[in-house]
Design an enzyme around this catalytic site. Sequence first.
Site, PDB file in Angstrom:
ATOM      1  N   ASP A  11       0.871  -1.156   0.000  1.00 58.35           N
ATOM      2  CA  ASP A  11       0.000   0.000   0.000  1.00 58.35           C
ATOM      3  C   ASP A  11       0.922   1.223   0.000  1.00 58.35           C
ATOM      4  O   ASP A  11       2.095   1.120   0.374  1.00 58.35           O
ATOM      5  CB  ASP A  11      -0.878  -0.018   1.257  1.00 58.35           C
ATOM      6  CG  ASP A  11      -1.637   1.270   1.432  1.00 58.35           C
ATOM      7  OD1 ASP A  11      -2.369   1.652   0.506  1.00 58.35           O
ATOM      8  OD2 ASP A  11      -1.498   1.898   2.497  1.00 58.35           O
ATOM      9  N   LEU A  12       0.418   2.358  -0.411  1.00 58.63           N
ATOM     10  CA  LEU A  12       1.266   3.541  -0.545  1.00 58.63           C
ATOM     11  C   LEU A  12       1.039   4.530   0.594  1.00 58.63           C
ATOM     12  O   LEU A  12       1.910   4.728   1.436  1.00 58.63           O
ATOM     13  CB  LEU A  12       1.002   4.200  -1.908  1.00 58.63           C
ATOM     14  CG  LEU A  12       1.242   3.273  -3.113  1.00 58.63           C
ATOM     15  CD1 LEU A  12       0.888   3.982  -4.413  1.00 58.63           C
ATOM     16  CD2 LEU A  12       2.663   2.754  -3.148  1.00 58.63           C
ATOM     17  N   ASP A  13      -0.165   5.130   0.645  1.00 59.78           N
ATOM     18  CA  ASP A  13      -0.424   6.177   1.634  1.00 59.78           C
ATOM     19  C   ASP A  13      -0.359   5.622   3.053  1.00 59.78           C
ATOM     20  O   ASP A  13      -1.051   4.668   3.393  1.00 59.78           O
ATOM     21  CB  ASP A  13      -1.803   6.794   1.410  1.00 59.78           C
ATOM     22  CG  ASP A  13      -1.927   7.438   0.035  1.00 59.78           C
ATOM     23  OD1 ASP A  13      -0.884   7.756  -0.564  1.00 59.78           O
ATOM     24  OD2 ASP A  13      -3.068   7.624  -0.419  1.00 59.78           O
ATOM     25  N   SER A  69      -2.207  -1.577  -6.456  1.00 62.69           N
ATOM     26  CA  SER A  69      -3.318  -1.568  -7.402  1.00 62.69           C
ATOM     27  C   SER A  69      -2.931  -2.366  -8.650  1.00 62.69           C
ATOM     28  O   SER A  69      -1.758  -2.461  -8.982  1.00 62.69           O
ATOM     29  CB  SER A  69      -3.672  -0.131  -7.759  1.00 62.69           C
ATOM     30  OG  SER A  69      -2.531   0.564  -8.191  1.00 62.69           O
TER      31      SER A  69
END
Length: 128
Positions: A11-13, A69
């Site tokens: 995941d990024l954020d 994603s």
Amino acid sequence: MAQLPKLAVFDLDYTLWPFWVDTHVDPPFHKSSDGSVRDSQGRTIRLYPEVPEVLDRFRGLGVPIAAASRLQKKTGVPFSQMIFFDDEKRNIVDVSKLGVTCIHVHNGMNLQILTQGLETFAKAHAGP
Ligand SMILES: [Mg+2]
């Protein structure tokens, strides 16, 4: 030697960096010669402090890295061979159901979570 994932998914954020981004950055990320990390468009990304080392570590282990994603279609790696890092518990719960080894990240990705994640993966895939 402990079994390694065939793909590490992040995941990024609030997992790799301490902010929300909408469409402002584009993986993959590259480390510039000046030490800064830039996305594929050349924009500088401020990451959690140990994230560059975490990504280098995976590269050194030969484990490819992907953002969370569009991931499975493209890679063809089975869910059982993936490790997934995310700060949101509901994602951890959902993705776990797919058979992915999921690691909950509380205060940003770091080396300790990397080590813990690889141990969890290896345990889940240990032979008899
Ligand atoms: Mg997040």
